[in-house]
Design an enzyme around this catalytic site. Structure first.
Site, PDB file in Angstrom:
ATOM      1  N   LEU A 131       0.680  -1.272  -0.157  1.00  0.00           N
ATOM      2  CA  LEU A 131      -0.179   0.160  -0.044  1.00  0.00           C
ATOM      3  C   LEU A 131       0.866   1.158  -0.067  1.00  0.00           C
ATOM      4  O   LEU A 131       0.470   2.262  -0.786  1.00  0.00           O
ATOM      5  CB  LEU A 131      -0.824  -0.176   1.298  1.00  0.00           C
ATOM      6  CG  LEU A 131      -2.151  -0.722   1.249  1.00  0.00           C
ATOM      7  CD1 LEU A 131      -2.769  -0.520   2.567  1.00  0.00           C
ATOM      8  CD2 LEU A 131      -3.131  -0.276   0.331  1.00  0.00           C
ATOM      9  N   ALA A 132       2.028   1.196   0.640  1.00  0.00           N
ATOM     10  CA  ALA A 132       2.793   2.466   0.770  1.00  0.00           C
ATOM     11  C   ALA A 132       4.262   1.984   1.099  1.00  0.00           C
ATOM     12  O   ALA A 132       4.349   0.771   1.931  1.00  0.00           O
ATOM     13  CB  ALA A 132       2.321   3.077   1.692  1.00  0.00           C
ATOM     14  N   GLN A 138       7.612  -0.784   4.989  1.00  0.00           N
ATOM     15  CA  GLN A 138       6.578  -0.912   3.897  1.00  0.00           C
ATOM     16  C   GLN A 138       5.062  -1.469   4.659  1.00  0.00           C
ATOM     17  O   GLN A 138       5.389  -2.324   5.582  1.00  0.00           O
ATOM     18  CB  GLN A 138       6.989  -1.189   2.505  1.00  0.00           C
ATOM     19  CG  GLN A 138       7.085  -2.681   2.568  1.00  0.00           C
ATOM     20  CD  GLN A 138       7.733  -3.112   1.145  1.00  0.00           C
ATOM     21  OE1 GLN A 138       8.226  -2.326   0.352  1.00  0.00           O
ATOM     22  NE2 GLN A 138       7.576  -4.080   0.674  1.00  0.00           N
ATOM     23  N   LYS A 153       2.552  -3.827   8.747  1.00  0.00           N
ATOM     24  CA  LYS A 153       3.945  -2.840   8.339  1.00  0.00           C
ATOM     25  C   LYS A 153       5.157  -4.019   8.694  1.00  0.00           C
ATOM     26  O   LYS A 153       5.099  -4.679   9.748  1.00  0.00           O
ATOM     27  CB  LYS A 153       3.674  -1.970   9.602  1.00  0.00           C
ATOM     28  CG  LYS A 153       4.919  -0.784   9.266  1.00  0.00           C
ATOM     29  CD  LYS A 153       4.480   0.327  10.265  1.00  0.00           C
ATOM     30  CE  LYS A 153       5.448   1.512   9.983  1.00  0.00           C
ATOM     31  NZ  LYS A 153       5.283   2.622  10.909  1.00  0.00           N
ATOM     32  N   ASP A 288       4.136  12.662  15.494  1.00  0.00           N
ATOM     33  CA  ASP A 288       4.393  12.912  14.076  1.00  0.00           C
ATOM     34  C   ASP A 288       3.021  12.993  13.301  1.00  0.00           C
ATOM     35  O   ASP A 288       2.789  12.294  12.461  1.00  0.00           O
ATOM     36  CB  ASP A 288       5.126  11.608  13.875  1.00  0.00           C
ATOM     37  CG  ASP A 288       5.833  11.508  12.480  1.00  0.00           C
ATOM     38  OD1 ASP A 288       6.093  12.539  12.098  1.00  0.00           O
ATOM     39  OD2 ASP A 288       5.961  10.357  11.918  1.00  0.00           O
TER      40      ASP A 288
END
Length: 534
Positions: A131-132, A138, A153, A288
Site C-alpha cells: 500500500l505504501a 512498507q 507493517k 508525528d
C-alpha cells in the site's frame, strides 16, 4: 565494511560538489587556516557553473540524493527552528520520505520468520503489492483468518548496517563542526545527531509503536474526537506490526471533505482540542502528526472524527513542564514578559544565574512584534519557537520533549488553518487551559497529591536526616538547582502533608480546639502551599 565506508564517503563528496555545499561551508566564520583550504580543493581550481538555487534548496536536494537516512535527518532538522535559519528550515520541510518498495518476497519471508508461521496460516488474504513504502518500512493490506481487515507493517531488511554507517558519518561531521566553529558549537550538532539516533532506532522497534498506539487508543476510547486503529498483539513482533485497516479521507483532501459536507470549523477546532487533551490531560502525545498520518471519518459530517496512524514517535511532559508551559502561554498572551522570563528560570529551562532583566528585554524585543497581528492570527507554534530561540541565546538546555511539542503544535496549527482559515487558536485553547489549571488545585487533585505523598511518609525520617546532613555541608560554589529538580522538594511536600493532617485533626477537635479554628486554618493553608506551590 571499510570498502563500504569509503564508497559512502566518495558519494557524500560527489553530492557536496554537485550542490556547491562547500561554498556554504566557506561562507561561515571559520579559522583562517580552514578558509585557506578552499585553494587546496581540486574541484575549486576550475570555473564552475553557478547554481540558480537558494542555499536551503541546495541542502534539501543534497539530502535527497544521499538517501532515506539523510532525508529523515533533514525532516527532523526542519523541526528545529530554534536552531536553523528560517529559509533553510522551510526548504527542509519539503523533504518527502518516499522510496521505492523493496521486493515483496523478502517482505513475506521476513513476516514468516518473525511470526514462525506461513503467511497462509495467519492471513486468508495478503496483498503482495504494498500500500505504501517509506525509508524504514512498507505496508501491505491483508485479511486475518478471523475475518478482520488489517494492514501489515514490515521493517526493511538489512537496514541497521546502513543506518549505523550513515550515523557514523553524521557524527563525524557534527564533531568536526563543533571543533571548527564557535557558531556551530552553540547549535550542539552532536546532541542533534544523538537525538536523531535515538529516534531512528526507536522507529525500528514496531513493538514500541504498537504499545504507543494502544496507549493512545485507550486515552481516547469512546471519544468523538479521535480514533486510533486496534493493534492485533498476537501477530506483532519487533519487525512486524499488524493493525486494523482504517478507511477515511486524507485530512488535506479539502475537496472530498467539502463534498461530504464536513463541518470544517468543528474539524479544525477538534484538532486543537485533541492536541491540548493529549498534552495536558494525558501527558502523552502523538508527535508525528503530519498530513500523511491523519485521516478523517465523515460518517457523521456534522461531527467529524480524526483518525491517527503511525505512532512511532510520541512525546510526554512532566507535571512541572505541563504547569510551566500553561503559565508561559498565559503570561505571553498577557504580554507579561517578566513573568515569562521568571518562569523559564524557575523551571530550570535556562540557568538559575541568568539575569532576569536582560532575559525579559530579549523576550520583549522578539515577541512584541507578534502582537501587531490580530489575536486570532497569532501562532502558538511560532510563539514557542521564538521563545526557544531567545532562550537558546541564554544557554537554554535542549528540551527534546518541548521540541517535539513545538513541532506537533506547528503541524496542528497548519492543518487547522488550512481546514478553516479563521480558526482562532487562542479562543479555542484558552477555556481548555483555564479548566486544566483550575483542576490542578481542585480538592480532588489535592487529595490525589496528598495520597502520593503519604506513600513516602515511611521514608520521612531518613530524608530529614539526609537533608540536615546536606545543610551542614557548605556548597556555596554550587548554583542552586531549579526547584523541581531538587531532592529536597519531596521533603517539603511531605512536610505539607503533615501540616494538612495536623490541621484536619485540629479542625475535628484536637488538643488545641479551645484556641478556635484559626490554627487549623493556618496549618491547612501552609500544607496546601507546600504541596501545590509553583
Amino acid at each position: 565494511m571499510k570498502l563500504l565506508a569509503v564508497r559512502r564517503l566518495l558519494r557524500i563528496q560527489r553530492v557536496v560538489i554537485r550542490y556547491r555545499l562547500d561554498d556554504l561551508l566557506f561562507d561561515l566564520p571559520l579559522p583562517w587556516f580552514l578558509l585557506a583550504l578552499r585553494f587546496a580543493l581540486p574541484w575549486r581550481w576550475f570555473p564552475r557553473k553557478p547554481l540558480d538555487l537558494s542555499r536551503g534548496a541546495r541542502l534539501r536536494l543534497a539530502l535527497q540524493d544521499l538517501g532515506p537516512i539523510f532525508i529523515k535527518f533533514g525532516q527532523i532538522l526542519s523541526t528545529r527552528r530554534d536552531l536553523l535559519p528560517e529559509d533553510i528550515a522551510d526548504e527542509l520541510m519539503l523533504l518527502q520520505d518516499r522510496v521505492p518498495p523493496f521486493d515483496s518476497q523478502k517482505s513475506v519471508a521476513l513476516i514468516e520468520a518473525q511470526l514462525g508461521k506461513k503467511i497462509s496460516d495467519v492471513f486468508s488474504r495478503f496483498d503482495i503489492e504494498p500500500l505504501a513504502s517509506a525509508s524504514v518500512a512498507q505496508v501491505h493490506a491483508a485479511k486475518l483468518k478471523t475475518g478482520e481487515e488489517v494492514v501489515v507493517k514490515v521493517i526493511r531488511p538489512g537496514l541497521k548496517p546502513i543506518i549505523a554507517q550513515d550515523l557514523a558519518w553524521l557524527f563525524i561531521l557534527a564533531r568536526a563542526a563543533e571543533k571548527l566553529s564557535a557558531d556551530a558549537r552553540l547549535l550542539h550538532p552532536v546532541d542533534v545527531v544523538s537525538d536523531y539516533e535515538k529516534t531512528i532506532y526507536d522507529e525500528l522497534d514496531l513493538l514500541r509503536e504498537a504499545a504507543n498506539a494502544s496507549q493512545l487508543k485507550r486515552n481516547f476510547e469512546g471519544s468523538p474526537l479521535l480514533y486510533v486503529p486496534q493493534v492485533y498483539w498476537d501477530w506483532c513482533r519487533p519487525k512486524v506490526l499488524v493493525m486494523e485497516r482504517i478507511y477515511g479521507i486524507q485530512v488535506t483532501d479539502l475537496a472530498t471533505l467539502a463534498d461530504q459536507r464536513t463541518d470544517m470549523k468543528m474539524l479544525a477546532e477538534r484538532g486543537v482540542e485533541i492536541f491540548f487533551t493529549q498534552v495536558f490531560r494525558d501527558s502523552f502525545f502523538h508527535a508525528d502528526m503530519h498530513p500523511g498520518n491523519i485521516f478523517v471519518s465523515t460518517v457523521q459530517p456534522w461531527s467529524p472524527q480524526y483518525i491517527a496512524i503511525d505512532c512511532g514517535i510520541v512525546g510526554s511532559l512532566t507535571p512541572e513542564d505541563q504547569d510551566y508551559l500553561a503559565r508561559n502561554l498565559f503570561a505571553f498572551f498577557k504580554r507579561d514578559y517578566r513573568r515569562v522570563a521568571q518562569l523559564h528560570i524557575d523551571s530550570g529551562w535556562v540557568p538559575a544565574e541568568t539575569k532576569l532583566n536582560e532575559f525579559e528585554a530579549a523576550i520583549r524585543t522578539v515577541c512584541e512584534p507578534i502582537f501587531e497581528k490580530p489575536l486570532k492570527d497569532i501562532s502558538f507554534g511560532q510563539v514557542l519557537m521564538r521563545l526557544f530561540q531567545t532562550a537558546r541565546r541564554f544557554n537554554m538546555e535542549v528540551q527534546p520533549q518541548l521540541v517535539l511539542l513545538q513541532k506537533t503544535l506547528l503541524n496542528i496549527e497548519g492543518l487547522g488553518r488550512q481546514l478553516y482559515p479563521d480558526l482562532d487558536l487562542w479562543n479555542t485553547a484558552q477555556p481548555f487551559l483555564e479548566r486544566w489549571m483550575r483542576e490542578r488545585v481542585s480538592p480532588k487533585a489535592v487529595l490525589g497529591n496528598i495520597h502520593s505523598q503519604i506513600e513516602q511518609l515511611p521514608h520521612l525520617a531518613n530524608m530529614t536526616r539526609d537533608l540536615l546532613e546536606r545543610m551542614s555541608q557548605p556548597h556555596a560554589a554550587d548554583p542552586p538547582a531549579p526547584w523541581h529538580k531538587r531532592k529536597d522538594d519531596w521533603f517539603l511536600r511531605l512536610l505539607g502533608t503533615a501540616h494538612l493532617g495536623g490541621g484536619a485533626v485540629l479542625a475535628a477537635g484536637g488538643p488545641l480546639h479551645e484556641l478556635g479554628h484559626w490554627p487549623a486554618g493556618i496549618m491547612i493553608a501552609v500544607g496546601l502551599y507546600l504541596i501545590v506551590r509553583r
